[in-house]
Write an enzyme that holds these catalytic residues in place. Structure first.
Site, mmCIF file in Angstrom:
data_model
loop_
_atom_site.group_PDB
_atom_site.id
_atom_site.type_symbol
_atom_site.label_atom_id
_atom_site.label_comp_id
_atom_site.label_asym_id
_atom_site.label_seq_id
_atom_site.Cartn_x
_atom_site.Cartn_y
_atom_site.Cartn_z
ATOM 1 N N LEU A 34 -46.321 23.005 31.374
ATOM 2 C CA LEU A 34 -46.245 23.164 29.916
ATOM 3 C C LEU A 34 -46.007 24.622 29.511
ATOM 4 O O LEU A 34 -46.459 25.550 30.177
ATOM 5 C CB LEU A 34 -47.550 22.660 29.272
ATOM 6 C CG LEU A 34 -47.922 21.204 29.573
ATOM 7 C CD1 LEU A 34 -49.185 20.808 28.801
ATOM 8 C CD2 LEU A 34 -46.775 20.251 29.233
ATOM 9 N N HIS A 35 -45.305 24.790 28.407
ATOM 10 C CA HIS A 35 -45.037 26.112 27.851
ATOM 11 C C HIS A 35 -45.167 26.016 26.333
ATOM 12 O O HIS A 35 -45.523 24.950 25.796
ATOM 13 C CB HIS A 35 -43.643 26.609 28.273
ATOM 14 C CG HIS A 35 -42.560 25.583 28.037
ATOM 15 N ND1 HIS A 35 -42.146 25.213 26.777
ATOM 16 C CD2 HIS A 35 -41.836 24.839 28.903
ATOM 17 C CE1 HIS A 35 -41.197 24.296 26.874
ATOM 18 N NE2 HIS A 35 -41.004 24.040 28.159
ATOM 19 N N GLY A 37 -43.128 25.690 24.050
ATOM 20 C CA GLY A 37 -42.335 24.618 23.429
ATOM 21 C C GLY A 37 -43.161 23.340 23.357
ATOM 22 O O GLY A 37 -43.226 22.677 22.308
ATOM 23 N N HIS A 38 -43.816 22.983 24.478
ATOM 24 C CA HIS A 38 -44.666 21.783 24.478
ATOM 25 C C HIS A 38 -45.834 21.963 23.500
ATOM 26 O O HIS A 38 -46.211 21.018 22.794
ATOM 27 C CB HIS A 38 -45.263 21.537 25.875
ATOM 28 C CG HIS A 38 -44.254 21.209 26.927
ATOM 29 N ND1 HIS A 38 -43.968 22.041 27.981
ATOM 30 C CD2 HIS A 38 -43.469 20.106 27.081
ATOM 31 C CE1 HIS A 38 -43.053 21.470 28.754
ATOM 32 N NE2 HIS A 38 -42.729 20.308 28.221
ATOM 33 N N GLY A 148 -38.688 17.582 21.924
ATOM 34 C CA GLY A 148 -38.058 18.870 21.605
ATOM 35 C C GLY A 148 -36.562 18.722 21.387
ATOM 36 O O GLY A 148 -35.888 17.959 22.087
ATOM 37 N N GLN A 149 -36.058 19.488 20.430
ATOM 38 C CA GLN A 149 -34.622 19.473 20.132
ATOM 39 C C GLN A 149 -33.782 19.980 21.307
ATOM 40 O O GLN A 149 -32.611 19.636 21.423
ATOM 41 C CB GLN A 149 -34.357 20.341 18.905
ATOM 42 C CG GLN A 149 -32.895 20.360 18.486
ATOM 43 C CD GLN A 149 -32.567 21.522 17.598
ATOM 44 O OE1 GLN A 149 -33.282 21.764 16.618
ATOM 45 N NE2 GLN A 149 -31.522 22.259 17.926
ATOM 46 N N SER A 186 -38.157 26.334 28.654
ATOM 47 C CA SER A 186 -37.995 25.137 29.473
ATOM 48 C C SER A 186 -38.866 25.319 30.715
ATOM 49 O O SER A 186 -39.012 26.443 31.217
ATOM 50 C CB SER A 186 -36.525 25.004 29.877
ATOM 51 O OG SER A 186 -36.403 24.158 30.995
ATOM 52 N N SER A 187 -39.414 24.213 31.214
ATOM 53 C CA SER A 187 -40.240 24.311 32.425
ATOM 54 C C SER A 187 -39.411 24.879 33.573
ATOM 55 O O SER A 187 -39.918 25.593 34.434
ATOM 56 C CB SER A 187 -40.768 22.936 32.812
ATOM 57 O OG SER A 187 -41.445 22.366 31.722
#
Ligand code: PAF
Length: 284
Positions: A34-35, A37-38, A148-149, A186-187
């Site tokens: 996870l980052h 964004g998540h 996510g877009q 992104s992962s």
């Protein structure tokens, strides 16, 4: 409420059946690593639901490259800390044998949605996504699901899946979170070298350039050609595709007047890592 871990389908079903129906459920399916964004998806889910369920499952059926599956980053302890910090309520961690007890022959057909762009480079990928997302939707029974877009084509396929199979869930497309230099989080970015990480911001710069040319009245074929030249001149990386499409149907944009949302989409490998990104815009 502390983060509750559920690592098998039977326990998850029991938890879901016991949940008071007055609570709305927001769902964030992930493959872990996870980052931010998540975390932005978890935050959106928290703002719009009573209970937030996150799943972590590295789904084997959506990987077309076995090496990519093997190398997919896994960081469960860190993921849990992030989820606790973000205030998620339940973390669902099914195993592959629990999710796929048998060989699956089920095939979806999303037409142009799965054949264009990513579809050309990752045959079967969206079938695997649709399969696992269907299974997760059946188990979690969310009211809203957050995606996510950055994976625009995935969002389009999942919306189509939800319509076709009448899932009672609202699919929400949430904005891409970017690094300071514009790289979409992104992962897979974890697998980039420092140099590749810096150079990969060319993706976002190229997209902004294409949009700016289109807004200045340039024809889409010229804007794309200039974008490809800019990308290749700046860094000698390969570009798998650079396309301008309608953001919902993914049909190719061909210079017609429109007020609809368009997206400039790119896929490019940096070292052994394949990156994708898109920026949504309108021409008015
Ligand atoms: O976007 C992802 O992380 C995955 O494709 C998803 C939606 C969790 C399905 O495995």
């Amino acid at each position: 409420m502390p983060l509750q871990l559920i690592d098998n389908i039977a326990d998850f079903r029991r938890w879901r059946a016991a949940l008071d129906p007055k609570f709305s459920v927001g769902f964030v399916p992930t493959m872990g690593a996870l980052h931010l964004g998540h975390i932005s998806l978890i935050e959106a889910a928290k703002n719009q639901s009573d209970i937030v369920v996150c799943s972590i499952f590295v789904n084997p059926t959506q990987f077309t490259n076995p090496d990519d599956l093997l190398k997919y980053p896994r960081s469960l302890a860190k993921d849990q800390d992030l989820l606790v910090g973000a205030g998620a309520h339940v973390l669902f961690l099914p195993t592959a044998s629990d999710m796929y007890g048998q060989e699956y022959m089920l095939k979806f057909d999303f037409g142009v949605l799965e054949n264009t762009m990513e579809g050309e480079f990752r045959p079967g990928h969206f079938n695997g996504v649709a399969l696992v997302v269907s299974k997760l939707f059946h188990l979690v029974k969310p009211h809203k699901a957050f995606f996510g877009q950055k994976d625009l084509q995935q969002v389009a396929v999942i919306k189509d899946l939800v319509n076709a199979l009448s899932f009672e869930v609202e699919v929400l497309r949430c904005p891409t979170v970017r690094s300071e230099k514009g790289l979409a989080l992104s992962s897979r970015n974890q697998r980039l070298s420092q140099k590749e990480l810096e150079e990969a911001s060319i993706i976002y710069q190229t997209q902004l350039r294409v949009i700016s040319e289109l807004k200045n009245g340039q024809l889409v074929e010229d804007a794309i050609e200039n974008g490809i030249r800019f990308f290749r001149q700046t860094r000698n990386y390969n570009l798998e595709y650079l396309q301008v499409v309608y953001a919902d149907t993914l049909l190719v944009y061909t210079n017609e007047e429109t007020k609809k949302e368009l997206a400039v989409c790119i896929a490019a490998p940096f070292g052994s890592v394949r990156l994708i990104d898109n920026v949504i815009f309108t021409l008015d």
